[in-house]
Design a protein around this motif. Structure first.
Motif, short mmCIF file in Angstrom:
data_model
loop_
_atom_site.label_atom_id
_atom_site.label_comp_id
_atom_site.label_asym_id
_atom_site.label_seq_id
_atom_site.Cartn_x
_atom_site.Cartn_y
_atom_site.Cartn_z
N PHE A 126 0.88 -1.06 0.09
CA PHE A 126 0.00 -0.12 0.14
C PHE A 126 0.56 1.17 -0.19
N LYS A 298 -22.26 8.31 -2.43
CA LYS A 298 -23.38 7.60 -1.83
C LYS A 298 -22.67 7.17 -0.56
N GLY A 299 -21.23 7.24 -0.27
CA GLY A 299 -20.50 6.46 0.98
C GLY A 299 -21.03 7.41 2.11
N GLY A 300 -20.16 6.78 3.20
CA GLY A 300 -20.33 7.38 4.50
C GLY A 300 -19.28 8.60 4.89
N PHE A 307 -9.48 6.23 0.02
CA PHE A 307 -9.76 4.77 0.11
C PHE A 307 -9.79 4.35 -1.38
N LEU A 311 -7.79 0.84 -2.00
CA LEU A 311 -8.69 -0.20 -2.29
C LEU A 311 -7.96 -0.78 -3.71
N LEU B 183 -4.54 -4.23 7.10
CA LEU B 183 -4.27 -3.22 6.12
C LEU B 183 -5.22 -3.23 5.10
N ILE B 184 -5.64 -4.38 4.52
CA ILE B 184 -6.64 -4.49 3.58
C ILE B 184 -8.04 -4.07 4.14
N LEU B 186 -8.41 -2.12 6.69
CA LEU B 186 -8.35 -0.64 6.99
C LEU B 186 -8.79 0.04 5.46
N ALA B 187 -8.66 -0.35 4.64
CA ALA B 187 -8.94 -0.06 3.02
C ALA B 187 -10.35 -0.13 2.91
N PHE B 188 -10.87 -1.14 3.53
CA PHE B 188 -12.30 -1.65 2.76
C PHE B 188 -13.36 -0.80 3.84
N THR B 189 -12.86 -0.23 5.02
CA THR B 189 -13.71 0.71 5.82
C THR B 189 -14.17 1.78 4.70
N GLY B 190 -13.44 2.17 3.71
CA GLY B 190 -13.94 3.29 2.77
C GLY B 190 -15.26 3.01 2.40
N PHE B 191 -15.74 1.67 2.28
CA PHE B 191 -16.86 1.17 1.82
C PHE B 191 -18.18 1.55 2.88
N SER B 192 -17.69 1.57 3.88
CA SER B 192 -18.65 1.76 4.96
C SER B 192 -19.76 2.86 4.90
N GLY B 193 -21.12 2.48 5.15
CA GLY B 193 -22.12 3.50 4.67
C GLY B 193 -22.72 3.44 3.24
N LEU B 194 -22.11 2.79 2.57
CA LEU B 194 -22.38 2.88 1.06
C LEU B 194 -23.71 2.58 0.67
#
Lengths: 336, 197
Positions: A126, A298-300, A307, A311, B183-184, B186-194
């Protein structure tokens, strides 16, 4: 051995015999140099605090790398500028008024956990600066979202807090944003110059573009990732960003605000963490743009660049596998 | 029964990406770390896992709706679901060995591992807890399977790259994989609330 004998000595070495001037250190220090305009603009808008935060980030990043490597009896690689760059990028990604321990924690996470434990420069999965920032954002969500209002002329010590343009856009909509900045042209101009709340280095689009032009001119980055990234964000903002249905959005606001330019030109293009094949880089850029806009709309979180890049960093090795070119004349292996 | 396709799609996406079992709930880690060393095994595992997941979720749903609720046995759901999954996997194993030995040698090795996986049991439990109808539980199971497969394949692609990295000796192998998974995540928290269901 006499000098005469030395002159006739035959030197036999393996290829390559012609070497370029580029070294890792040279590229890293050039990238550092190209971030300077953005740093100067952040000093101009956010005052001495900008220098404090960024300096602390750089110092702790370099120290962390040095201490780690000397304590493991390895050669210290702080001279190649990569730790300096990580600290610099992390500093430019932080809000102006963070307390002193935030940059230190972020830098240590970025350097030690994300980079050195994976084997140092060249092996990290990363982008270290972004992991540092993501870690801080998740761990200290309150402190990491206090944005101060820019006050020009290098003086701000104790600024008023306000919301970022993307935050306002998400909470209250476009009309409120235009109302705050005057009219639409004023809004675009402030976004372009950087006269808005945000992370230290991300605000001034024009300064970032000057630095990016240097990197593009020197050939240190290619157009594939940044342009596909920015174009995808633009198209998606235009198509889905409007209130009045499809294709009514305002792409310029999304292009100029947030960390898009900083992310697209300086962080997504990190050699280690992006695909190394051109076709893969375009896929990488499009993926980054799409995830960014998904999170923004759309996200939070109000901002998705960080992010999105992280990703897509996970997917980079997979993309590289997928776009591997066929060997010339190779025959598809027969299934047993 | 009316089918709400938007909700089904949302369920698939949300269980595959946003509420990915591995990266947001840290379930199924034993297989996740055990099988993600090589791409080939990761792909085989993902396919088998998704199939088993969908079928066992369907069986559990039927049993839950038509046997357990009428008989008021819902308090036994953990034990019964474990039994259903184990019975299904074992019979699939035996039938596959007889009917299609080639497929058995390709995918059979993974079946034994799957029996005791936590995601396989979490999905029927969640289906029962959220009162999903049949199609919704199928969508949820399919999404979870895809999400787990995605996690495995990402992990395998990165770990194959890490084989050549100069990782400090105490961290080689599993420890660095745990850090990597963190770490992955951590990156996936970006999707939260989508997508909020």
């Amino acid at each position: 051995m006499t000098t005469e004998a030395k002159a006739h000595e035959l030197i036999v070495s393996v290829s390559p015999h012609v070497r370029g001037q580029e070294t890792v250190a040279r590229i890293m220090w050039t990238v550092n140099l190209s971030l300077l305009p953005a740093f100067i603009m952040s000093l101009y808008y956010f005052g001495p605090l900008a220098a404090f935060v960024t300096g602390l980030c750089i110092l702790s990043a370099v120290l962390a790398e040095h201490i780690y490597q000397t304590s493991l009896k390895k050669k210290s690689t702080i001279g190649d500028g990569s730790a300096f760059l990580t600290g610099f990028l992390l500093g430019l990604n932080l809000p102006p008024s963070v307390p002193f321990y935030i940059p230190i924690i972020g830098s240590v996470i970025a350097i030690v956990i994300t980079k050195l434990l994976f084997g140092g420069l060249g092996y990290n999965v990363f982008n270290p600066a972004l992991i540092g920032r993501a870690f801080l954002l998740i761990s200290f969500p309150k402190l990491m979202t206090v944005w101060s209002e820019p006050t020009a002329q290098f003086i701000a010590m104790d600024a008023k807090t306000t919301a970022t343009p993307l935050g306002i856009l998400k909470e209250e909509g476009l009309s409120k944003l235009i109302e705050i900045f005057g009219d639409k042209t004023d809004l675009y101009m402030s976004l372009l110059m950087g006269n808005r709340a945000g992370s230290l280095g991300e605000t001034s689009v024009i300064a970032l573009l000057i630095g990016a032009a240097l990197l593009l001119y020197r050939g240190y980055i290619t157009w594939h990732i940044p342009f596909s990234f920015v174009a995808t964000v633009g198209v998606m903002a235009w198509a889905f960003g409007g209130q009045g249905g499809l294709f009514t959005g305002d792409p310029l606001i999304h292009l100029l605000s947030g960390g898009l330019i900083l992310g697209a030109f300086f962080m997504a293009t990190d050699y280690v963490t992006c695909p190394s094949i051109r076709k893969g880089q375009i896929i990488f850029g499009i993926g980054c743009g799409a995830i960014t806009m998904m999170i923004r709309l759309k996200g939070g979180f109000p901002e998705g660049v960080m992010f999105a890049i992280l990703l897509m960093n996970c997917f980079a090795p997979l993309i590289d596998r997928g776009v591997k070119s066929k060997k010339f004349g190779a025959v598809k292996e027969q299934k047993k | 029964m009316n089918i709400d396709f938007v909700k089904l799609f949302q369920l698939i996406v949300s269980s595959a990406l946003i509420n990915n079992f591995v990266f947001t709930m840290f379930l199924g880690l034993c297989i996740f770390f055990g099988v993600s060393k090589k791409m080939e095994t990761a792909v085989g595992m993902s396919i088998t896992f998704t199939m088993v997941m969908v079928v066992s979720a369907a069986l559990s749903w039927v049993v839950y709706q038509f046997i357990m609720i009428p008989l008021q046995l819902t308090f036994l759901k953990i034990i019964i679901f474990i039994g259903i999954v184990a019975a299904f996997v074992q019979s699939a194993d035996t039938i596959m060995k007889k009917v299609s030995p080639t497929m058995y040698y390709k995918l059979g090795v993974y079946l034994a591992l799957i029996t005791t996986n936590c995601i396989i049991i979490a999905v029927p439990l969640k289906n029962a807890g959220e009162h999903y109808n049949f199609f919704e539980s199928m969508a949820f199971a399919l999404g979870s399977g895809i999400g787990f497969g995605l996690a495995l394949i990402i992990m395998a692609s990165i770990r194959e790259k890490l084989e050549v990295a100069d990782v400090p000796r105490p961290f080689r192998g599993l420890p660095i994989s745990f850090i990597l998974a963190g770490l992955i995540a951590l990156a996936f928290t970006g999707f939260s609330g989508l997508i909020t269901l």
